[in-house]
Design a protein around this motif. Sequence first.
Motif: not given
Length: 437
Positions: A52, A63, A103
Amino acid sequence: MTTPQPLTIGIDFGTTNSVVALADPTTGAVLVQFAIEGGETATFRSALSFQFHAAEGEGRPERIVEAGPWAIEAYVEDPHDTRFIQSFKTFAASAAFTETRIHDRRYTFEDLLSAFLLKLRHHAGVAMADLPPRVIVGRPVTFAGGRPDEALALSRYETAFKRLGFEDVRYAYEPVGAAFYFARTLKQDATVLVADFGGGTSDFSIIRFEHTPDGLKSTPLARSGVGVAGDAFDYRIIDNLVSPELGKGSFYTSLGKTLPAPQRYYSAFARWDQLALLRASRDMRDIRGLASTSLEPEKIERLIEVLDDNHGHALYRAVSTLKQDLSRAETAQFSFVAGGVRIEAPVARAQFEAWIAPELTAIETALDEALHASGLPLEGIDRVFLTGGTSLTPAVRALFHRRFGASRIETGGEFESIAAGLALIGLQPDVERWTEG
Protein backbone atom coordinates in the motif's frame (compact mmCIF):
# COMPACT_ATOMS: atom_id res chain seq x y z
CA MET A 1 -19.17 -39.62 -26.42
CA THR A 2 -18.16 -35.97 -26.43
CA THR A 3 -16.23 -34.11 -29.11
CA PRO A 4 -12.63 -33.18 -28.24
CA GLN A 5 -12.12 -29.50 -27.52
CA PRO A 6 -10.06 -27.62 -30.14
CA LEU A 7 -8.06 -26.04 -27.32
CA THR A 8 -7.83 -26.94 -23.67
CA ILE A 9 -5.98 -25.40 -20.77
CA GLY A 10 -4.48 -27.27 -17.84
CA ILE A 11 -3.48 -25.47 -14.65
CA ASP A 12 -1.26 -27.01 -12.02
CA PHE A 13 -1.79 -24.70 -9.04
CA GLY A 14 0.97 -25.94 -6.78
CA THR A 15 1.98 -25.20 -3.23
CA THR A 16 5.38 -23.90 -4.35
CA ASN A 17 5.04 -23.28 -8.10
CA SER A 18 2.23 -23.12 -10.61
CA VAL A 19 2.39 -24.10 -14.28
CA VAL A 20 -0.07 -23.57 -17.16
CA ALA A 21 -0.29 -25.60 -20.37
CA LEU A 22 -2.33 -25.30 -23.56
CA ALA A 23 -3.15 -28.30 -25.76
CA ASP A 24 -4.78 -29.03 -29.09
CA PRO A 25 -5.04 -32.26 -31.08
CA THR A 26 -2.37 -31.19 -33.59
CA THR A 27 0.50 -29.88 -31.50
CA GLY A 28 -0.18 -31.58 -28.16
CA ALA A 29 0.62 -29.70 -24.96
CA VAL A 30 2.69 -26.52 -24.81
CA LEU A 31 3.66 -24.73 -21.61
CA VAL A 32 2.79 -21.07 -21.17
CA GLN A 33 5.97 -19.01 -20.81
CA PHE A 34 6.36 -15.95 -18.62
CA ALA A 35 8.81 -13.25 -19.68
CA ILE A 36 11.19 -12.41 -16.84
CA GLU A 37 14.42 -10.49 -16.69
CA GLY A 38 17.03 -12.49 -18.54
CA GLY A 39 14.68 -14.87 -20.35
CA GLU A 40 11.49 -16.89 -19.90
CA THR A 41 10.16 -19.34 -17.35
CA ALA A 42 7.27 -21.79 -17.28
CA THR A 43 7.19 -22.00 -13.48
CA PHE A 44 5.24 -19.24 -11.78
CA ARG A 45 5.94 -19.06 -8.07
CA SER A 46 2.75 -19.57 -6.00
CA ALA A 47 3.26 -16.40 -4.00
CA LEU A 48 1.51 -13.07 -3.48
CA SER A 49 2.70 -9.67 -2.37
CA PHE A 50 0.60 -6.78 -1.10
CA GLN A 51 1.82 -3.22 -0.88
CA PHE A 52 0.00 0.00 0.00
CA HIS A 53 1.58 3.24 -1.16
CA ALA A 54 0.12 6.62 -0.31
CA ALA A 55 0.62 9.09 -3.15
CA GLU A 56 1.97 12.44 -1.99
CA GLY A 57 -0.88 14.83 -1.26
CA GLU A 58 -3.54 12.09 -1.41
CA GLY A 59 -5.17 10.54 1.61
CA ARG A 60 -6.12 7.14 0.22
CA PRO A 61 -3.23 4.69 -0.33
CA GLU A 62 -2.87 2.73 -3.56
CA ARG A 63 -3.08 -1.05 -3.23
CA ILE A 64 -0.55 -2.93 -5.36
CA VAL A 65 -0.90 -6.71 -5.67
CA GLU A 66 1.67 -8.90 -7.38
CA ALA A 67 2.19 -12.64 -7.85
CA GLY A 68 4.85 -15.09 -8.93
CA PRO A 69 8.37 -13.77 -9.63
CA TRP A 70 7.00 -10.24 -9.53
CA ALA A 71 5.77 -10.76 -5.96
CA ILE A 72 9.28 -11.83 -4.96
CA GLU A 73 10.73 -8.79 -6.71
CA ALA A 74 8.35 -6.46 -4.86
CA TYR A 75 9.24 -8.09 -1.55
CA VAL A 76 12.99 -7.88 -2.16
CA GLU A 77 12.76 -4.19 -3.08
CA ASP A 78 10.66 -3.20 -0.08
CA PRO A 79 10.45 -5.99 2.54
CA HIS A 80 9.33 -3.74 5.41
CA ASP A 81 6.15 -2.51 3.71
CA THR A 82 5.34 -5.66 1.75
CA ARG A 83 3.13 -8.48 2.96
CA PHE A 84 4.52 -11.59 1.27
CA ILE A 85 2.47 -14.81 1.28
CA GLN A 86 3.64 -18.19 -0.02
CA SER A 87 2.34 -21.77 0.17
CA PHE A 88 -1.19 -20.43 0.63
CA LYS A 89 -2.59 -23.50 -1.18
CA THR A 90 -2.11 -25.20 2.20
CA PHE A 91 -5.15 -23.25 3.47
CA ALA A 92 -7.48 -24.53 0.73
CA ALA A 93 -9.07 -27.38 2.68
CA SER A 94 -8.85 -25.77 6.13
CA ALA A 95 -12.19 -24.80 7.67
CA ALA A 96 -10.19 -23.06 10.41
CA PHE A 97 -8.84 -20.58 7.88
CA THR A 98 -11.65 -18.14 7.18
CA GLU A 99 -9.72 -14.99 6.37
CA THR A 100 -6.58 -12.98 6.85
CA ARG A 101 -6.39 -9.21 7.15
CA ILE A 102 -3.87 -7.32 5.06
CA HIS A 103 -3.63 -3.58 5.65
CA ASP A 104 -7.07 -3.67 7.32
CA ARG A 105 -8.64 -5.42 4.36
CA ARG A 106 -10.26 -8.86 4.62
CA TYR A 107 -9.07 -11.65 2.31
CA THR A 108 -10.67 -15.09 2.18
CA PHE A 109 -8.90 -18.00 0.51
CA GLU A 110 -11.01 -17.37 -2.58
CA ASP A 111 -9.82 -13.76 -2.63
CA LEU A 112 -6.16 -14.81 -2.39
CA LEU A 113 -6.49 -17.40 -5.15
CA SER A 114 -8.47 -15.00 -7.37
CA ALA A 115 -5.82 -12.30 -6.96
CA PHE A 116 -3.11 -14.85 -7.78
CA LEU A 117 -4.87 -16.15 -10.90
CA LEU A 118 -5.62 -12.67 -12.22
CA LYS A 119 -1.95 -11.70 -11.98
CA LEU A 120 -0.87 -15.01 -13.50
CA ARG A 121 -3.17 -14.38 -16.48
CA HIS A 122 -1.90 -10.80 -16.76
CA HIS A 123 1.75 -11.86 -16.89
CA ALA A 124 0.92 -14.61 -19.38
CA GLY A 125 -0.48 -11.91 -21.66
CA VAL A 126 -3.82 -13.70 -22.07
CA ALA A 127 -6.98 -11.63 -22.47
CA MET A 128 -10.26 -12.80 -20.95
CA ALA A 129 -11.72 -13.36 -24.42
CA ASP A 130 -8.83 -15.68 -25.33
CA LEU A 131 -9.53 -18.17 -22.55
CA PRO A 132 -11.25 -21.41 -23.57
CA PRO A 133 -14.51 -22.06 -21.67
CA ARG A 134 -13.11 -25.25 -20.08
CA VAL A 135 -10.17 -25.57 -17.73
CA ILE A 136 -8.74 -28.74 -16.21
CA VAL A 137 -7.38 -27.91 -12.75
CA GLY A 138 -5.08 -30.24 -10.86
CA ARG A 139 -6.01 -31.29 -7.37
CA PRO A 140 -4.12 -33.46 -4.86
CA VAL A 141 -5.43 -36.89 -3.95
CA THR A 142 -5.35 -35.75 -0.33
CA PHE A 143 -5.28 -32.06 0.52
CA ALA A 144 -2.74 -30.79 3.03
CA GLY A 145 -3.73 -30.19 6.64
CA GLY A 146 -4.72 -32.11 9.74
CA ARG A 147 -8.39 -32.57 8.85
CA PRO A 148 -8.70 -31.44 5.23
CA ASP A 149 -12.20 -30.66 3.95
CA GLU A 150 -12.11 -31.68 0.30
CA ALA A 151 -15.55 -30.27 -0.56
CA LEU A 152 -14.59 -26.92 0.95
CA ALA A 153 -11.34 -26.79 -1.03
CA LEU A 154 -13.05 -27.54 -4.35
CA SER A 155 -15.78 -25.00 -3.60
CA ARG A 156 -13.12 -22.36 -3.00
CA TYR A 157 -11.33 -23.35 -6.21
CA GLU A 158 -14.60 -23.14 -8.13
CA THR A 159 -15.29 -19.60 -6.95
CA ALA A 160 -11.80 -18.37 -7.82
CA PHE A 161 -11.56 -19.98 -11.26
CA LYS A 162 -15.02 -18.79 -12.28
CA ARG A 163 -14.05 -15.26 -11.28
CA LEU A 164 -11.28 -15.62 -13.85
CA GLY A 165 -13.91 -16.25 -16.53
CA PHE A 166 -13.98 -20.03 -16.95
CA GLU A 167 -17.45 -21.49 -17.49
CA ASP A 168 -16.60 -25.20 -17.16
CA VAL A 169 -14.16 -25.93 -14.32
CA ARG A 170 -13.09 -29.56 -14.05
CA TYR A 171 -10.70 -31.20 -11.62
CA ALA A 172 -8.29 -34.06 -12.21
CA TYR A 173 -5.95 -35.69 -9.75
CA GLU A 174 -2.43 -34.33 -10.09
CA PRO A 175 -0.71 -37.74 -10.46
CA VAL A 176 -3.24 -38.64 -13.17
CA GLY A 177 -2.18 -35.53 -15.06
CA ALA A 178 1.44 -36.62 -14.71
CA ALA A 179 0.48 -40.10 -15.94
CA PHE A 180 -0.97 -38.70 -19.18
CA TYR A 181 2.23 -36.73 -19.69
CA PHE A 182 4.34 -39.86 -19.16
CA ALA A 183 2.10 -42.07 -21.33
CA ARG A 184 3.29 -40.24 -24.47
CA THR A 185 6.62 -42.09 -24.12
CA LEU A 186 5.14 -45.59 -23.85
CA LYS A 187 5.95 -47.91 -26.75
CA GLN A 188 4.01 -50.86 -25.36
CA ASP A 189 1.18 -51.61 -22.94
CA ALA A 190 2.12 -50.93 -19.34
CA THR A 191 0.76 -50.56 -15.83
CA VAL A 192 2.24 -47.35 -14.50
CA LEU A 193 2.65 -46.09 -10.95
CA VAL A 194 2.95 -42.30 -10.89
CA ALA A 195 4.33 -40.70 -7.73
CA ASP A 196 3.96 -36.92 -7.62
CA PHE A 197 5.84 -35.09 -4.87
CA GLY A 198 5.05 -31.41 -4.54
CA GLY A 199 5.38 -28.84 -1.80
CA GLY A 200 2.30 -29.76 0.22
CA THR A 201 1.26 -33.29 -0.78
CA SER A 202 2.61 -36.62 -2.01
CA ASP A 203 0.18 -38.34 -4.39
CA PHE A 204 0.10 -41.73 -6.08
CA SER A 205 -1.90 -43.12 -8.97
CA ILE A 206 -1.79 -46.49 -10.71
CA ILE A 207 -3.08 -46.57 -14.30
CA ARG A 208 -3.14 -49.24 -17.01
CA PHE A 209 -2.24 -47.93 -20.49
CA GLU A 210 -3.00 -50.08 -23.57
CA HIS A 211 -2.47 -49.36 -27.25
CA THR A 212 -5.63 -49.95 -29.33
CA PRO A 213 -6.65 -49.21 -32.94
CA ASP A 214 -8.50 -46.16 -31.58
CA GLY A 215 -5.48 -44.84 -29.71
CA LEU A 216 -4.11 -45.17 -26.21
CA LYS A 217 -6.65 -46.65 -23.79
CA SER A 218 -6.21 -45.78 -20.13
CA THR A 219 -7.82 -47.43 -17.12
CA PRO A 220 -7.49 -46.09 -13.56
CA LEU A 221 -6.70 -48.80 -11.00
CA ALA A 222 -5.96 -47.05 -7.70
CA ARG A 223 -4.89 -43.83 -6.03
CA SER A 224 -3.78 -42.57 -2.64
CA GLY A 225 -2.10 -39.56 -1.10
CA VAL A 226 -0.83 -37.91 2.05
CA GLY A 227 -0.61 -34.26 3.03
CA VAL A 228 3.17 -34.12 3.52
CA ALA A 229 5.94 -33.34 1.04
CA GLY A 230 8.58 -30.68 0.47
CA ASP A 231 7.17 -28.09 2.87
CA ALA A 232 7.21 -30.69 5.65
CA PHE A 233 10.89 -31.32 4.91
CA ASP A 234 11.47 -27.57 5.16
CA TYR A 235 9.70 -27.57 8.52
CA ARG A 236 12.16 -30.13 9.87
CA ILE A 237 15.15 -28.08 8.72
CA ILE A 238 13.84 -24.88 10.30
CA ASP A 239 12.75 -26.64 13.48
CA ASN A 240 16.14 -28.28 13.98
CA LEU A 241 18.53 -25.61 12.71
CA VAL A 242 16.86 -22.22 12.92
CA SER A 243 14.23 -22.17 15.66
CA PRO A 244 16.67 -23.12 18.48
CA GLU A 245 18.71 -20.03 17.56
CA LEU A 246 15.54 -17.93 17.78
CA GLY A 247 14.48 -19.06 21.24
CA LYS A 248 12.91 -22.49 20.80
CA GLY A 249 13.72 -24.49 23.94
CA SER A 250 14.60 -21.35 25.90
CA PHE A 251 12.93 -20.16 29.11
CA TYR A 252 11.43 -16.98 30.50
CA THR A 253 10.31 -15.82 33.95
CA SER A 254 6.77 -14.93 34.98
CA LEU A 255 5.47 -14.28 38.51
CA GLY A 256 8.59 -15.85 40.00
CA LYS A 257 8.34 -19.00 37.85
CA THR A 258 10.62 -20.19 35.09
CA LEU A 259 8.60 -21.33 32.05
CA PRO A 260 9.45 -22.66 28.57
CA ALA A 261 8.93 -20.37 25.58
CA PRO A 262 5.58 -21.33 23.96
CA GLN A 263 6.07 -24.00 21.31
CA ARG A 264 3.20 -22.66 19.19
CA TYR A 265 5.30 -19.67 18.11
CA TYR A 266 7.91 -21.97 16.61
CA SER A 267 5.40 -24.39 15.13
CA ALA A 268 3.90 -21.49 13.16
CA PHE A 269 7.29 -19.97 12.38
CA ALA A 270 8.56 -23.17 10.73
CA ARG A 271 5.61 -23.42 8.29
CA TRP A 272 5.65 -21.23 5.20
CA ASP A 273 1.88 -20.76 5.15
CA GLN A 274 1.82 -19.74 8.84
CA LEU A 275 4.94 -17.57 8.78
CA ALA A 276 3.18 -14.97 6.64
CA LEU A 277 0.38 -14.72 9.20
CA LEU A 278 2.48 -14.81 12.38
CA ARG A 279 3.84 -11.31 11.81
CA ALA A 280 0.27 -9.89 11.81
CA SER A 281 -1.15 -12.11 14.56
CA ARG A 282 -1.90 -11.42 18.20
CA ASP A 283 1.02 -13.67 19.10
CA MET A 284 3.40 -11.00 17.80
CA ARG A 285 2.62 -8.76 20.76
CA ASP A 286 3.35 -11.61 23.17
CA ILE A 287 6.62 -12.42 21.39
CA ARG A 288 7.75 -8.82 21.84
CA GLY A 289 6.92 -9.05 25.56
CA LEU A 290 8.82 -12.31 25.81
CA ALA A 291 12.08 -10.56 24.95
CA SER A 292 12.06 -8.63 28.24
CA THR A 293 11.56 -11.72 30.41
CA SER A 294 13.54 -14.32 28.46
CA LEU A 295 16.64 -15.88 29.99
CA GLU A 296 18.16 -15.68 26.49
CA PRO A 297 16.73 -12.38 25.19
CA GLU A 298 19.17 -12.17 22.28
CA LYS A 299 17.50 -15.23 20.72
CA ILE A 300 13.99 -13.78 21.03
CA GLU A 301 15.26 -10.50 19.58
CA ARG A 302 16.52 -12.42 16.57
CA LEU A 303 13.06 -13.95 16.14
CA ILE A 304 11.49 -10.50 16.31
CA GLU A 305 13.94 -9.19 13.71
CA VAL A 306 13.19 -12.04 11.31
CA LEU A 307 9.47 -11.32 11.60
CA ASP A 308 9.61 -7.51 11.70
CA ASP A 309 12.11 -7.20 8.87
CA ASN A 310 10.37 -9.84 6.77
CA HIS A 311 13.33 -12.20 6.40
CA GLY A 312 11.04 -15.10 5.47
CA HIS A 313 12.07 -15.21 1.82
CA ALA A 314 15.77 -15.18 2.72
CA LEU A 315 15.06 -18.10 5.04
CA TYR A 316 13.22 -19.91 2.23
CA ARG A 317 16.23 -19.51 -0.07
CA ALA A 318 18.59 -20.83 2.60
CA VAL A 319 16.44 -23.91 3.25
CA SER A 320 15.95 -24.60 -0.47
CA THR A 321 19.68 -24.27 -1.12
CA LEU A 322 20.46 -26.76 1.65
CA LYS A 323 18.02 -29.33 0.23
CA GLN A 324 19.47 -28.92 -3.26
CA ASP A 325 23.03 -29.25 -1.97
CA LEU A 326 22.18 -32.36 0.04
CA SER A 327 20.67 -33.91 -3.09
CA ARG A 328 24.11 -33.71 -4.69
CA ALA A 329 26.47 -34.27 -1.75
CA GLU A 330 26.66 -36.20 1.50
CA THR A 331 27.27 -32.99 3.50
CA ALA A 332 26.40 -29.33 2.94
CA GLN A 333 26.62 -26.00 4.70
CA PHE A 334 23.43 -24.32 5.90
CA SER A 335 23.68 -20.54 5.78
CA PHE A 336 20.91 -18.12 6.74
CA VAL A 337 22.22 -14.58 6.82
CA ALA A 338 19.79 -11.65 6.85
CA GLY A 339 20.18 -8.31 8.58
CA GLY A 340 21.69 -8.94 11.98
CA VAL A 341 20.77 -12.64 11.94
CA ARG A 342 23.44 -15.19 11.05
CA ILE A 343 22.78 -18.91 11.47
CA GLU A 344 25.24 -21.32 9.88
CA ALA A 345 25.90 -25.01 10.42
CA PRO A 346 27.19 -28.07 8.55
CA VAL A 347 24.51 -30.69 7.84
CA ALA A 348 25.02 -34.32 6.82
CA ARG A 349 22.53 -35.97 4.48
CA ALA A 350 22.07 -38.75 7.05
CA GLN A 351 21.20 -36.13 9.66
CA PHE A 352 18.59 -34.56 7.37
CA GLU A 353 17.11 -37.97 6.56
CA ALA A 354 16.77 -38.69 10.27
CA TRP A 355 14.83 -35.44 10.70
CA ILE A 356 12.39 -36.30 7.89
CA ALA A 357 11.96 -39.97 8.90
CA PRO A 358 8.31 -39.44 10.04
CA GLU A 359 7.41 -37.92 6.67
CA LEU A 360 9.18 -40.71 4.76
CA THR A 361 7.17 -43.25 6.77
CA ALA A 362 3.92 -41.43 5.94
CA ILE A 363 4.84 -41.37 2.24
CA GLU A 364 5.63 -45.08 2.22
CA THR A 365 2.34 -45.85 3.99
CA ALA A 366 0.41 -43.94 1.31
CA LEU A 367 2.29 -45.86 -1.39
CA ASP A 368 1.30 -49.13 0.26
CA GLU A 369 -2.33 -48.00 0.27
CA ALA A 370 -2.28 -47.44 -3.49
CA LEU A 371 -0.66 -50.80 -4.15
CA HIS A 372 -3.14 -52.57 -1.89
CA ALA A 373 -6.12 -50.85 -3.54
CA SER A 374 -4.90 -51.89 -6.99
CA GLY A 375 -4.69 -55.55 -5.97
CA LEU A 376 -1.36 -55.83 -7.76
CA PRO A 377 1.89 -57.31 -6.47
CA LEU A 378 5.06 -55.26 -6.87
CA GLU A 379 5.81 -57.31 -10.00
CA GLY A 380 2.53 -56.06 -11.52
CA ILE A 381 3.89 -52.53 -11.82
CA ASP A 382 5.72 -52.22 -15.15
CA ARG A 383 6.93 -48.64 -14.89
CA VAL A 384 7.31 -46.12 -12.08
CA PHE A 385 7.31 -42.41 -12.92
CA LEU A 386 8.61 -40.04 -10.23
CA THR A 387 7.82 -36.36 -10.68
CA GLY A 388 7.55 -33.14 -8.70
CA GLY A 389 10.36 -31.17 -7.11
CA THR A 390 10.51 -33.25 -3.93
CA SER A 391 11.11 -36.40 -6.00
CA LEU A 392 14.69 -35.14 -6.35
CA THR A 393 15.33 -35.87 -2.65
CA PRO A 394 17.64 -38.93 -2.49
CA ALA A 395 15.76 -40.51 0.43
CA VAL A 396 12.51 -40.35 -1.55
CA ARG A 397 14.09 -41.93 -4.61
CA ALA A 398 15.75 -44.59 -2.49
CA LEU A 399 12.34 -45.68 -1.21
CA PHE A 400 11.27 -46.58 -4.75
CA HIS A 401 14.59 -48.09 -5.75
CA ARG A 402 14.29 -50.51 -2.83
CA ARG A 403 10.76 -51.50 -3.84
CA PHE A 404 10.94 -51.61 -7.63
CA GLY A 405 14.60 -51.58 -8.68
CA ALA A 406 16.26 -48.91 -10.77
CA SER A 407 15.33 -50.46 -14.14
CA ARG A 408 11.60 -49.75 -13.74
CA ILE A 409 11.98 -46.16 -12.53
CA GLU A 410 11.89 -43.08 -14.73
CA THR A 411 11.98 -39.41 -13.80
CA GLY A 412 11.60 -36.09 -15.51
CA GLY A 413 9.26 -33.19 -16.09
CA GLU A 414 9.47 -32.42 -12.40
CA PHE A 415 7.78 -29.06 -12.89
CA GLU A 416 5.86 -29.44 -16.16
CA SER A 417 4.38 -32.94 -16.21
CA ILE A 418 1.15 -32.23 -14.34
CA ALA A 419 0.08 -29.11 -16.25
CA ALA A 420 0.88 -30.69 -19.62
CA GLY A 421 -0.98 -33.86 -18.68
CA LEU A 422 -4.01 -31.94 -17.46
CA ALA A 423 -4.25 -30.10 -20.77
CA LEU A 424 -3.98 -33.44 -22.61
CA ILE A 425 -6.79 -34.88 -20.46
CA GLY A 426 -8.97 -32.04 -21.72
CA LEU A 427 -8.58 -33.44 -25.25
CA GLN A 428 -9.87 -36.89 -24.30
CA PRO A 429 -13.25 -37.87 -25.81
CA ASP A 430 -14.14 -39.42 -22.45
CA VAL A 431 -12.92 -36.45 -20.39
CA GLU A 432 -15.67 -37.07 -17.81
CA ARG A 433 -13.98 -40.34 -16.91
CA TRP A 434 -10.87 -38.52 -15.74
CA THR A 435 -12.33 -35.38 -14.24
CA GLU A 436 -14.97 -34.18 -11.85
CA GLY A 437 -16.82 -30.92 -12.31
